[in-house]
Structure formats: C-alpha cells, structure tokens
Motif scaffolding. Structure first.
Motif, PDB file in Angstrom:
ATOM      1  N   ASN A 127      55.518  47.092  53.309  1.00  0.00           N
ATOM      2  CA  ASN A 127      55.553  45.863  52.506  1.00  0.00           C
ATOM      3  C   ASN A 127      54.607  45.980  51.315  1.00  0.00           C
ATOM      4  O   ASN A 127      54.939  45.583  50.193  1.00  0.00           O
ATOM      5  CB  ASN A 127      55.118  44.637  53.326  1.00  0.00           C
ATOM      6  CG  ASN A 127      56.067  44.354  54.470  1.00  0.00           C
ATOM      7  OD1 ASN A 127      57.104  45.006  54.596  1.00  0.00           O
ATOM      8  ND2 ASN A 127      55.707  43.400  55.302  1.00  0.00           N
ATOM      9  N   VAL A 128      53.407  46.519  51.574  1.00  0.00           N
ATOM     10  CA  VAL A 128      52.423  46.697  50.507  1.00  0.00           C
ATOM     11  C   VAL A 128      52.981  47.658  49.452  1.00  0.00           C
ATOM     12  O   VAL A 128      52.858  47.438  48.249  1.00  0.00           O
ATOM     13  CB  VAL A 128      51.074  47.194  51.081  1.00  0.00           C
ATOM     14  CG1 VAL A 128      50.111  47.590  49.964  1.00  0.00           C
ATOM     15  CG2 VAL A 128      50.448  46.127  51.965  1.00  0.00           C
ATOM     16  N   ASP A 129      53.638  48.723  49.926  1.00  0.00           N
ATOM     17  CA  ASP A 129      54.252  49.699  49.011  1.00  0.00           C
ATOM     18  C   ASP A 129      55.304  49.014  48.130  1.00  0.00           C
ATOM     19  O   ASP A 129      55.353  49.239  46.925  1.00  0.00           O
ATOM     20  CB  ASP A 129      54.884  50.826  49.839  1.00  0.00           C
ATOM     21  CG  ASP A 129      55.524  51.902  48.965  1.00  0.00           C
ATOM     22  OD1 ASP A 129      54.765  52.696  48.390  1.00  0.00           O
ATOM     23  OD2 ASP A 129      56.768  51.923  48.863  1.00  0.00           O
TER      24      ASP A 129
ATOM     25  N   THR B 200      45.561  44.069  37.432  1.00  0.00           N
ATOM     26  CA  THR B 200      45.621  44.387  38.855  1.00  0.00           C
ATOM     27  C   THR B 200      45.437  43.142  39.729  1.00  0.00           C
ATOM     28  O   THR B 200      45.912  43.100  40.866  1.00  0.00           O
ATOM     29  CB  THR B 200      44.567  45.474  39.200  1.00  0.00           C
ATOM     30  OG1 THR B 200      44.666  46.511  38.232  1.00  0.00           O
ATOM     31  CG2 THR B 200      44.792  46.065  40.581  1.00  0.00           C
ATOM     32  N   ASP B 201      44.762  42.115  39.179  1.00  0.00           N
ATOM     33  CA  ASP B 201      44.567  40.849  39.911  1.00  0.00           C
ATOM     34  C   ASP B 201      45.885  40.306  40.461  1.00  0.00           C
ATOM     35  O   ASP B 201      45.911  39.672  41.508  1.00  0.00           O
ATOM     36  CB  ASP B 201      43.950  39.791  38.990  1.00  0.00           C
ATOM     37  CG  ASP B 201      42.469  40.046  38.742  1.00  0.00           C
ATOM     38  OD1 ASP B 201      41.874  40.824  39.504  1.00  0.00           O
ATOM     39  OD2 ASP B 201      41.925  39.475  37.782  1.00  0.00           O
ATOM     40  N   GLU B 202      46.955  40.561  39.724  1.00  0.00           N
ATOM     41  CA  GLU B 202      48.268  40.060  40.129  1.00  0.00           C
ATOM     42  C   GLU B 202      48.694  40.635  41.491  1.00  0.00           C
ATOM     43  O   GLU B 202      49.313  39.951  42.299  1.00  0.00           O
ATOM     44  CB  GLU B 202      49.286  40.459  39.048  1.00  0.00           C
ATOM     45  CG  GLU B 202      50.669  39.896  39.244  1.00  0.00           C
ATOM     46  CD  GLU B 202      51.688  40.635  38.363  1.00  0.00           C
ATOM     47  OE1 GLU B 202      51.368  40.974  37.202  1.00  0.00           O
ATOM     48  OE2 GLU B 202      52.798  40.877  38.867  1.00  0.00           O
ATOM     49  N   PHE B 203      48.304  41.893  41.726  1.00  0.00           N
ATOM     50  CA  PHE B 203      48.669  42.540  42.997  1.00  0.00           C
ATOM     51  C   PHE B 203      47.557  42.412  44.031  1.00  0.00           C
ATOM     52  O   PHE B 203      47.812  42.220  45.223  1.00  0.00           O
ATOM     53  CB  PHE B 203      48.979  44.023  42.750  1.00  0.00           C
ATOM     54  CG  PHE B 203      49.140  44.813  44.026  1.00  0.00           C
ATOM     55  CD1 PHE B 203      50.315  44.742  44.755  1.00  0.00           C
ATOM     56  CD2 PHE B 203      48.101  45.617  44.507  1.00  0.00           C
ATOM     57  CE1 PHE B 203      50.463  45.454  45.946  1.00  0.00           C
ATOM     58  CE2 PHE B 203      48.242  46.323  45.691  1.00  0.00           C
ATOM     59  CZ  PHE B 203      49.426  46.243  46.407  1.00  0.00           C
ATOM     60  N   LEU B 204      46.317  42.556  43.577  1.00  0.00           N
ATOM     61  CA  LEU B 204      45.181  42.575  44.502  1.00  0.00           C
ATOM     62  C   LEU B 204      44.315  41.337  44.306  1.00  0.00           C
ATOM     63  O   LEU B 204      43.539  41.262  43.358  1.00  0.00           O
ATOM     64  CB  LEU B 204      44.348  43.855  44.281  1.00  0.00           C
ATOM     65  CG  LEU B 204      43.129  44.055  45.171  1.00  0.00           C
ATOM     66  CD1 LEU B 204      43.537  44.246  46.626  1.00  0.00           C
ATOM     67  CD2 LEU B 204      42.302  45.241  44.693  1.00  0.00           C
ATOM     68  N   PRO B 205      44.434  40.371  45.215  1.00  0.00           N
ATOM     69  CA  PRO B 205      43.612  39.166  45.055  1.00  0.00           C
ATOM     70  C   PRO B 205      42.140  39.468  45.320  1.00  0.00           C
ATOM     71  O   PRO B 205      41.813  40.520  45.863  1.00  0.00           O
ATOM     72  CB  PRO B 205      44.171  38.221  46.125  1.00  0.00           C
ATOM     73  CG  PRO B 205      44.883  39.074  47.109  1.00  0.00           C
ATOM     74  CD  PRO B 205      45.271  40.340  46.411  1.00  0.00           C
ATOM     75  N   SER B 206      41.270  38.543  44.944  1.00  0.00           N
ATOM     76  CA  SER B 206      39.846  38.769  45.209  1.00  0.00           C
ATOM     77  C   SER B 206      39.615  38.793  46.718  1.00  0.00           C
ATOM     78  O   SER B 206      40.377  38.209  47.481  1.00  0.00           O
ATOM     79  CB  SER B 206      38.999  37.697  44.532  1.00  0.00           C
ATOM     80  OG  SER B 206      39.374  36.432  45.037  1.00  0.00           O
ATOM     81  N   TYR B 207      38.574  39.482  47.113  1.00  0.00           N
ATOM     82  CA  TYR B 207      38.302  39.722  48.541  1.00  0.00           C
ATOM     83  C   TYR B 207      37.839  38.444  49.232  1.00  0.00           C
ATOM     84  O   TYR B 207      36.854  37.825  48.839  1.00  0.00           O
ATOM     85  CB  TYR B 207      37.249  40.825  48.657  1.00  0.00           C
ATOM     86  CG  TYR B 207      36.785  41.142  50.060  1.00  0.00           C
ATOM     87  CD1 TYR B 207      37.648  41.068  51.156  1.00  0.00           C
ATOM     88  CD2 TYR B 207      35.473  41.549  50.297  1.00  0.00           C
ATOM     89  CE1 TYR B 207      37.206  41.386  52.429  1.00  0.00           C
ATOM     90  CE2 TYR B 207      35.026  41.873  51.570  1.00  0.00           C
ATOM     91  CZ  TYR B 207      35.902  41.787  52.636  1.00  0.00           C
ATOM     92  OH  TYR B 207      35.464  42.092  53.894  1.00  0.00           O
ATOM     93  N   SER B 208      38.580  38.071  50.256  1.00  0.00           N
ATOM     94  CA  SER B 208      38.174  36.929  51.064  1.00  0.00           C
ATOM     95  C   SER B 208      37.892  37.445  52.467  1.00  0.00           C
ATOM     96  O   SER B 208      38.804  37.699  53.250  1.00  0.00           O
ATOM     97  CB  SER B 208      39.312  35.894  51.039  1.00  0.00           C
ATOM     98  OG  SER B 208      39.403  35.217  52.243  1.00  0.00           O
TER      99      SER B 208
ATOM    100  N   ARG C 296      56.868  46.325  42.893  1.00  0.00           N
ATOM    101  CA  ARG C 296      57.213  45.169  42.052  1.00  0.00           C
ATOM    102  C   ARG C 296      56.182  44.982  40.941  1.00  0.00           C
ATOM    103  O   ARG C 296      56.493  44.625  39.818  1.00  0.00           O
ATOM    104  CB  ARG C 296      57.315  43.896  42.899  1.00  0.00           C
ATOM    105  CG  ARG C 296      58.683  43.711  43.538  1.00  0.00           C
ATOM    106  CD  ARG C 296      58.882  42.283  44.012  1.00  0.00           C
ATOM    107  NE  ARG C 296      58.070  41.974  45.185  1.00  0.00           N
ATOM    108  CZ  ARG C 296      58.438  42.240  46.440  1.00  0.00           C
ATOM    109  NH1 ARG C 296      59.591  42.831  46.683  1.00  0.00           N
ATOM    110  NH2 ARG C 296      57.679  41.911  47.449  1.00  0.00           N
ATOM    111  N   PHE C 297      54.919  45.254  41.287  1.00  0.00           N
ATOM    112  CA  PHE C 297      53.835  45.082  40.323  1.00  0.00           C
ATOM    113  C   PHE C 297      53.826  46.199  39.263  1.00  0.00           C
ATOM    114  O   PHE C 297      53.708  45.941  38.070  1.00  0.00           O
ATOM    115  CB  PHE C 297      52.495  45.030  41.072  1.00  0.00           C
ATOM    116  CG  PHE C 297      51.287  45.334  40.229  1.00  0.00           C
ATOM    117  CD1 PHE C 297      50.887  44.470  39.216  1.00  0.00           C
ATOM    118  CD2 PHE C 297      50.546  46.494  40.438  1.00  0.00           C
ATOM    119  CE1 PHE C 297      49.771  44.752  38.445  1.00  0.00           C
ATOM    120  CE2 PHE C 297      49.439  46.784  39.660  1.00  0.00           C
ATOM    121  CZ  PHE C 297      49.048  45.918  38.656  1.00  0.00           C
TER     122      PHE C 297
END
Lengths: 94, 392
Positions: B237-239, B187-195, B244-245
C-alpha cells in the motif's frame, strides 16, 4: 499472579508508571540492618547521598531517617559514614 | 521544486533524510557509509536542514542517541556499515523492542578478518532477527525513495517498528546515477509529520525496560511479530501511495521480471538482482525462458509472494551474497522454508557469490544459470550450496 490476563490488556511497549515499591517490599531482602546513632551523627548527609535506593531521608532539623520498607541492607551508608554513626545489626524477621 | 540530480547512492540517502524532514541525526563515520552523514552534517551546518546533528564517540552511542531522540517524539536517523552495525547490536535490539520507528541505512560491507571494506550482506543478515523491518535496495533512486517510504511505514501506528535499509557498499554507495529528489514541502504530501505512539514526557513520567518475569515477557514478543505481520500487509500500500505521489513504484515486497512464461527463476537481493536482470535479457535472446525475482523485503519475509512466483517452475536459482557458515545462503534457507510451508516442490539451487565484494557479472550469471539447469536435469538432489566462485 499476572495482572494481565489476555494479550488485549497488554500495553504496546513494556513501560510502567513509577510507583513506590513496584517490585514489592525490598526491605525483606536485608541480612543486616543499618541503625543510625543520632548522638554521633554530624549531619553531613553522605549516607543520604550514597544510598542507592533513596531509602534515607533527612528531616527538616537535619535528622537522618532510614525507611526499612525499602532499605535492602547494602550497608553503603555504614561504609561511608565518616564518624561511624551507623551500626549494623543482624536482621531477624519474625 | 522536485528535480533530477546526479548523485551517489550515499548522497541519495542524505537527500532522502532531508526530504523526510529528519530532525535528529547521530553519526559516527565508517567506510563506506561516511559520506551519508558527511552530507547531512553539511545540510545541518548550512541551514538547509533544520535538525540536531550529534557527533558521538562510537556506533553504540550513535544508536543510543538516536533511541533517546526518537523517544522524545523526534524523527531520527543514523547510518552505519559492517563493524559499526555489529558494535551497535545491543541498541539495535533495544530500539526495536521499544517499538521506536527509527530509520537506519546500513551500507553493506564484509566483516573482518580478513579486513575488507567491500560489500557483502552478512552484517545485516546477522541482524535479521533484531525486530527491524529490512529492505534491500538495488539502485540510487530506490535508496532515496525507500528512506521516505520507510518513515511512512515504520511510523504507522499498527507497525511502529524501525526499518533498516540495506544497500551494497561502493556498488551503490559511491556510484553516481540520476536521482529525482523532492523538497520537504513536496514530500509532506506523502509523509505526514511524525505523531509518535509514545514519547518521554516529564508531565506523565514512566519508565521503559523494566523487568518482565516469564509471566509477562512472551506477549511483548508476540506484539512485535504482530507488528511485522501488519507491516507485511501495508508494505505494498505504501509503495502504491508513493507511486501516486512520485510516479515511481519499485514493485512492492518482491519485484518480478519476465516471470509469466519463465521455466526457471533467478532470485537475488540488492544490486545483484539488477545484474541478474541484465543476464535474463541475454538469456532470453538465446531462447532461454528465464525470469528474475528481486526480493526487496527480507523482514517481514514475503513467503507467500515468493512461493507464488516459484510455483510450477522447473527450478529456482538463488544467488546469495552472504553465507550462514555450516549451512547455506540466507535467502536460500528462507525461500526453501517458504516453499515447504506452501507445499511447493520446485527444486532450489543455491550459489554463494560475491563474498567480500568479489565481482559478479551478468556473463557469469548466465553461466551459473546454465550450470544450475544442467544440475537439476541430471541429479536428483538434495542440492547442497555451490561455491561457484571458489578458486579450485
């Protein structure tokens, strides 16, 4: 009055940096002024502990000082003092 | 490795929080939400999930704890239902006005009295104006996917707004279905760590929630509105990125079904919209040119997409599983306002269905459509809401 003239100057969240007297000189709200009688004071620090505005400081030699710029005159110190070393005086701003 | 498992809607949500690398969960049990946080508690206990799990004494405290954790820059999660959400209400507003991208799942449940544990959307509808992004899901896979997508959207700097994922109690929460689940590493590929956009920092102290006089307050509300406008632009865009992921798309803000040649459209949210699609298949077999529109995003409201879908149609039938007493169903009100703004005069028939969890079957929906069609062709309007399931 406002320091923020346009939306572009606004921060994203309503946060503010802590600073002394951000809300103005709240000492002007007083009706009664608490006055410490240092001859009676036993240095117990209860007034310092209870002051909701951090307007009371204790100096190195244990002496109680009230900062009248921020003391709102709530008289909690007057109420708490176990030896009645704090008097209340009607405030008369010039 | 991603894999497909057979789980309830609630457990799909728990897995969604696991995949999203949630680091803080505050929880208070309430039916039908409880099994979400129960499984998360198990994940934390067994070390499957590296997170702080805080049991609190009330939902108000759960929301407050989540607000506190998120303020320190930690991805946080909670879930609730019905009276739990109502009890949280004050903090629900606080979280949005603090621009904290919390994700919360609300398992929709009717409000008492009379006491009910069954589904109805009034609990989340009551929080329509709290500043949260609101998404309504209709199947277990969508519930799982939206947890991950919601963190992505909420945490975007131009959005920085919390998301409330709304799902029907029992119909989804306690029903098993296959769900494809991704590991946190995948999931890291789609959701980066929280900044975080801001966080509490002892080195750089500031205070939040100070007094703002009428001279200052207005603009902060505008900034929240602007964030919602941005969320509306970024939602699809998120959808697409998620597709893609994972290979899965849920259609964006609205999901149209057999709309192109349809003469009428049935609108609904949540599980009701899937029942509508079954009804559409049957109506189509009988030669009725009907389409469906599943409204997924309720705040920000996709007024443009809905207006476009209803333009040039003979009528729209809106099924609401919620009622604003003294007026009509909320989706009907919003849709009619959207049509008016776009200058579209498609007649709208609103039917109030499924209150307090009353079953709404595809067979009934087929009949509802027939009745709406008859009404539109024989009457001029204005059309008041129809209490179609009322025992008369």
């Amino acid at each position: 009055m406002s320091k923020l003239k346009t939306i572009k100057e606004y921060p994203l969240i309503p946060a503010s940096k802590p600073s002394e007297g951000a809300a103005g000189r709240t000492g002007l709200w007083r009706t009664f002024r608490p006055v410490v009688n240092l001859d009676k004071c036993i240095g117990c620090r209860l007034c310092w502990f209870y002051c909701p505005d951090n307007a009371i400081t204790i100096s190195g030699d244990g002496k109680v000082e009230i900062n009248y710029d921020w003391c709102k005159g709530c008289l909690i110190c007057f109420h708490e003092c176990p030896v009645k070393a704090i008097d209340r005086v009607v405030e008369e701003f010039g | 490795m991603s894999g497909t498992i057979i789980i309830t809607g609630n457990h799909a949500v728990s897995y969604g929080a696991w995949s999203s690398r949630v680091r803080f969960v505050a929880a208070y049990p309430i039916t039908p939400q409880t099994t979400i946080v129960e499984m998360l508690s198990d994940f934390v206990n067994t070390g499957k999930m590296k997170a702080e799990f805080m049991t609190v004494e009330s939902e108000h405290s759960a929301a407050a704890a989540v607000m506190g954790a998120e303020s320190t820059g930690v991805r946080s999660f909670t879930a609730t239902s019905s009276h739990g959400l109502l009890y949280m209400s004050e903090v629900v507003h606080w979280i949005a006005r603090s621009r904290l991208p919390v994700v919360m799942v609300v398992v929709n449940r009717a409000i008492a009295p009379p006491w009910s544990i069954w589904t109805e959307l009034l609990d989340t509808m009551t929080h329509r104006d709290a500043g949260w992004i609101q998404v309504y899901v209709s199947n277990n896979q969508e519930a799982y996917d939206m947890v991950i997508q919601s963190y992505r959207l909420s945490e975007m700097k131009r959005v920085s707004m919390p998301t409330m994922i709304c799902m029907d109690g029992f119909i989804l929460s306690h029903t098993f279905a296959p769900v494809t689940v991704h590991t946190p590493e995948e999931t890291d590929e789609f959701l980066p760590s929280y900044s975080p956009l801001w966080k509490i920092d002892p080195e750089n102290p500031f205070s939040l929630g100070n007094m703002a006089t009428p001279d200052y307050y207005y603009e902060f509300s505008y900034l929240m509105h602007e964030a919602h406008e941005n969320a509306k632009k970024l939602f699809n865009n998120v959808d697409k990125e998620f597709e893609r992921f994972s290979g899965r798309s849920h259609g964006g803000k609205v999901h149209g079904y057999m709309l192109d040649d349809s003469e009428s459209v049935i609108l609904a949210m949540g599980t009701l919209s899937e029942e509508v699609m079954v009804a559409i298949d049957n109506l189509r077999k009988r030669g009725e040119k009907v389409g469906a529109l599943k409204v997924r995003l309720f705040r920000p409201f996709p007024a443009e997409e809905i207006s476009k879908a209803l333009e040039d149609k003979e009528f729209a039938l809106i099924l609401d599983r919620s009622l604003s007493y003294g007026y009509e169903g909320q989706l009907a009100t919003e849709t009619k306002a959207a049509l008016h703004t776009s200058g579209i005069e498609t007649p709208v028939i609103n039917m109030i269905t499924g209150l307090g969890g009353r079953d709404v079957t595809y067979k009934e929906i087929e009949k509802f459509h027939g009745l709406a069609k008859k009404k539109v062709s024989s009457e001029k309007g204005p059309f008041k809401p129809i209490f179609i399931q009322l025992k008369r």
